[in-house]
Write a protein that holds these residues in place. Structure first.
Motif, PDB file in Angstrom:
ATOM      1  N   GLU A  76       7.367 -22.850 -46.796  1.00 54.47           N
ATOM      2  CA  GLU A  76       6.225 -23.927 -47.043  1.00 54.47           C
ATOM      3  C   GLU A  76       4.953 -23.770 -46.429  1.00 54.47           C
ATOM      4  N   VAL A  77       4.937 -23.451 -45.040  1.00 53.46           N
ATOM      5  CA  VAL A  77       3.517 -23.406 -44.556  1.00 53.46           C
ATOM      6  C   VAL A  77       2.895 -22.403 -44.868  1.00 53.46           C
ATOM      7  N   THR A  78       3.540 -21.174 -45.050  1.00 53.12           N
ATOM      8  CA  THR A  78       3.051 -19.873 -45.838  1.00 53.12           C
ATOM      9  C   THR A  78       2.461 -20.111 -46.952  1.00 53.12           C
ATOM     10  N   TRP A  79       3.058 -20.822 -48.012  1.00 53.23           N
ATOM     11  CA  TRP A  79       2.567 -20.826 -49.342  1.00 53.23           C
ATOM     12  C   TRP A  79       1.365 -21.593 -49.125  1.00 53.23           C
ATOM     13  N   LEU A  80       1.499 -22.884 -48.541  1.00 56.39           N
ATOM     14  CA  LEU A  80       0.369 -23.842 -48.458  1.00 56.39           C
ATOM     15  C   LEU A  80      -0.830 -23.054 -47.914  1.00 56.39           C
ATOM     16  N   SER A  81      -0.621 -22.236 -46.743  1.00 58.27           N
ATOM     17  CA  SER A  81      -1.766 -21.488 -45.973  1.00 58.27           C
ATOM     18  C   SER A  81      -2.680 -20.704 -47.081  1.00 58.27           C
ATOM     19  N   GLY A  82      -1.850 -20.071 -47.958  1.00 57.38           N
ATOM     20  CA  GLY A  82      -2.567 -19.130 -48.953  1.00 57.38           C
ATOM     21  C   GLY A  82      -3.507 -19.836 -49.622  1.00 57.38           C
ATOM     22  N   ILE A  83      -3.034 -21.091 -50.134  1.00 56.51           N
ATOM     23  CA  ILE A  83      -3.832 -21.917 -51.236  1.00 56.51           C
ATOM     24  C   ILE A  83      -4.914 -22.459 -50.369  1.00 56.51           C
ATOM     25  N   LEU A  84      -4.675 -22.966 -49.173  1.00 53.81           N
ATOM     26  CA  LEU A  84      -5.577 -23.620 -48.351  1.00 53.81           C
ATOM     27  C   LEU A  84      -6.940 -22.753 -47.778  1.00 53.81           C
ATOM     28  N   THR A  85      -6.492 -21.695 -47.672  1.00 57.66           N
ATOM     29  CA  THR A  85      -7.388 -20.451 -47.441  1.00 57.66           C
ATOM     30  C   THR A  85      -8.599 -20.469 -48.651  1.00 57.66           C
ATOM     31  N   LEU A  86      -8.171 -20.457 -49.976  1.00 53.86           N
ATOM     32  CA  LEU A  86      -9.026 -20.564 -50.889  1.00 53.86           C
ATOM     33  C   LEU A  86     -10.052 -21.616 -50.926  1.00 53.86           C
ATOM     34  N   GLU A 133       1.642 -20.984 -36.621  1.00 56.10           N
ATOM     35  CA  GLU A 133       0.483 -21.082 -35.960  1.00 56.10           C
ATOM     36  C   GLU A 133      -0.767 -20.800 -37.016  1.00 56.10           C
ATOM     37  N   ILE A 134      -0.332 -20.209 -37.738  1.00 55.87           N
ATOM     38  CA  ILE A 134      -1.414 -19.655 -38.975  1.00 55.87           C
ATOM     39  C   ILE A 134      -1.693 -20.861 -39.407  1.00 55.87           C
ATOM     40  N   LYS A 145       3.816 -33.214 -39.993  1.00 52.24           N
ATOM     41  CA  LYS A 145       5.272 -33.130 -39.547  1.00 52.24           C
ATOM     42  C   LYS A 145       5.339 -32.091 -38.542  1.00 52.24           C
ATOM     43  N   LEU A 146       4.345 -30.946 -38.737  1.00 54.61           N
ATOM     44  CA  LEU A 146       4.216 -30.030 -37.861  1.00 54.61           C
ATOM     45  C   LEU A 146       3.635 -30.514 -36.367  1.00 54.61           C
ATOM     46  N   TRP A 189      -5.502 -25.578 -40.760  1.00 55.39           N
ATOM     47  CA  TRP A 189      -5.699 -26.686 -40.977  1.00 55.39           C
ATOM     48  C   TRP A 189      -6.869 -27.139 -40.074  1.00 55.39           C
ATOM     49  N   LYS A 190      -6.803 -26.726 -39.091  1.00 55.96           N
ATOM     50  CA  LYS A 190      -8.001 -26.952 -37.959  1.00 55.96           C
ATOM     51  C   LYS A 190      -9.233 -26.496 -38.626  1.00 55.96           C
TER      52      LYS A 190
END
Length: 359
Positions: free
Chosen positions: A337-347, A170-171, A315-316, A176-177
Motif C-alpha cells: 500500500e505505502v509503496t503504491w501510494l508513494s509513487g502517486i504522491l511523488t507525482l 521510511e520512503i 496509521k503509520l 508525506w513530510k
C-alpha cells in the motif's frame, strides 16, 4: 557624500567535488540572497562534477561550525546547491571532497573534508530519476529567502531522502513530510485540514497544473485501487460512529469519478445502516448511480493522494500497527500500500513544485 564602506571583508569559498568526470554546466553564477541581507547576494555555480559557492561576510565564521550548525547561512546555501544539483542531474553522485576557505586581506584559513569525513546526502544506489521531472526554472524558488521558499526547500530535502531509503515505510514517511512542508507553503495555512482543502480545490480547479499525477490517475482501474488500499478499514477509521455519517455522505457526494462510485458501491454496506438511520441512503445511492460512468481524474487524485494517504500516514505515524521492521516476509499488504501510494504522491509533489509560482 562619502561612499558607503564595504564591510564584507571576509570572502568564503566553498567547493564541493563530486565523483563524476563530466564538467557539464548546470547553473552559472546564480545570485542567491542570504538571511538578513537586503542588497547582497552569494554566488552559486554548479557543474556536474563540482559546486562552487562564493559568499562575502563582515564577520569571521568558524569553518567547522558551518557543518555543525544547520541553521547557519552558509550551510543553508550548501543545502540549496545540493538540492538543485540532485534535482537537475537525477543521479546519486557521491561527494568526494568539500573545501571551505576564508580569505581576508591579512589572513586566510581553510578546512578540507575528504570522502571519509562526509556523510553522503544520498546513497550511491538511490534512484533519483523521478527528480528529472522537476522544472529547473520553477526549482529556482529554493534560492529565495522567504517562508514559501523555505517550505519548498525543506519539502525537497525530504523528497530526495525518500528516494534513498531501503525501508518502504521510511520512503512513505519522507514523502508525506515533503508533501506536508510543500502544501503548508503553497496554501499559507497551518492546519492540515485547511491545507488539504486548499490542495484539493486547486487540483480540481487548475488541472492543467497537475499533468504528472493526472496522467497516472487516468490509467488506474478499480481493481488496482482496491488491490493497493484498505478501503473498508479506511471507512471504519474515518467515519467510525453514527455522528460522522453526515461527513461520510458529504465525502461521497463531493466525488464523481466512476471508479470511486464503484468502490463506494462495493463497500457502502459497512455504513449503510448508519446512512439509512440518518435518512441519507437514498441520496447517496442516487449519486452513485448518476455518476457510474463519470470520469473525473482530479476527484480521484485528490481522494487518493490527500484523503486516503492521510489515513495511511496516520496509521503509520501513530503506532497503530506493529513496527514496520517486525515483518518476517517482504511485500506484506501494508508495504504494498505505502509503496503504491508513494509513487502517486511523488507525482503530485513534483506537480506542486513545478507550479509553485502560482501560489
Amino acid at each position: 557624500m562619502a561612499p558607503v564602506k564595504n564591510t564584507r571583508t571576509n570572502e568564503y569559498r566553498i567547493s564541493i567535488d563530486l565523483n563524476v568526470n563530466s564538467s557539464k554546466s548546470i547553473l552559472d553564477n546564480e545570485k542567491v540572497p542570504y538571511p538578513q541581507s537586503q542588497s547582497y547576494f552569494d554566488e552559486i555555480t554548479i557543474k556536474e562534477n563540482k559546486i562552487d559557492i562564493v559568499a562575502k561576510r563582515s564577520g569571521v565564521v568558524d569553518l567547522k561550525g558551518v557543518f555543525l550548525n544547520h541553521q547557519s547561512a552558509l550551510y543553508r546555501q550548501i543545502t540549496k546547491a545540493l538540492v538543485y544539483y540532485y534535482c537537475a542531474t537525477g543521479k546519486p553522485h557521491q561527494i568526494k571532497m568539500i573545501k571551505v576557505e576564508r580569505i581576508a586581506k591579512k589572513t586566510s584559513e581553510q578546512l578540507i573534508l575528504n570522502q571519509g569525513d562526509i556523510t553522503q546526502v544520498v546513497d550511491c544506489s538511490a534512484n533519483l530519476k523521478a527528480l528529472k521531472d522537476i522544472d529547473l526554472n520553477s526549482l529556482k524558488l529554493i534560492f529565495l529567502e522567504n517562508s514559501k521558499a523555505t517550505g519548498f526547500l525543506f519539502g525537497l530535502t525530504f523528497l530526495i531522502k525518500s528516494l534513498d531509503k531501503s525501508s518502504k515505510h521510511e520512503i512513505f514517511e519522507n514523502k508525506w513530510k515533503a508533501f506536508n512542508a510543500i502544501y503548508k507553503s503553497a496554501s499559507g495555512a497551518t492546519k492540515d485540514f485547511d491545507c488539504h482543502k486548499f490542495i484539493r480545490e486547486d487540483l480540481i480547479n487548475n488541472q492543467a497544473s497537475y499533468p504528472l499525477v493526472l496522467e497516472k490517475i487516468s490509467g488506474l482501474t478499480v481493481k488496482e485501487i482496491r488491490d493497493n488500499t484498505r478501503w473498508i478499514k479506511f471507512i471504519h477509521n474515518d467515519f467510525s460512529t453514527i455522528k460522522q455519517t453526515e461527513a461520510f455522505k458529504k465525502f461521497i457526494l463531493r466525488n464523481e469519478d466512476h471508479r470511486l462510485m464503484k468502490i463506494f458501491t462495493d463497500t457502502i454496506g459497512v455504513r449503510s445502516d448508519f446512512l439509512k438511520q440518518q435518512g441519507f441512503l437514498e441520496a447517496v445511492n442516487q449519486h452513485l448511480e448518476n455518476n457510474e460512468k463519470t470520469i473525473n481524474n482530479a476527484h480521484l487524485a485528490a481522494t487518493l493522494c490527500i484523503k486516503y494517504t492521510y489515513f495511511a500516514r496516520n496509521k503509520l505515524m501513530h503506532a497503530e500497527n506493529i513496527q514496520s521492521g517486525f515483518r518476517l516476509v517482504p511485500l506484506n499488504k501494508e508495504e504494498e500500500e505505502v509503496t503504491w501510494l508513494s509513487g502517486i504522491l511523488t507525482l503530485l509533489i513534483i506537480d506542486l513544485i513545478n507550479a509553485n509560482q502560482r501560489f
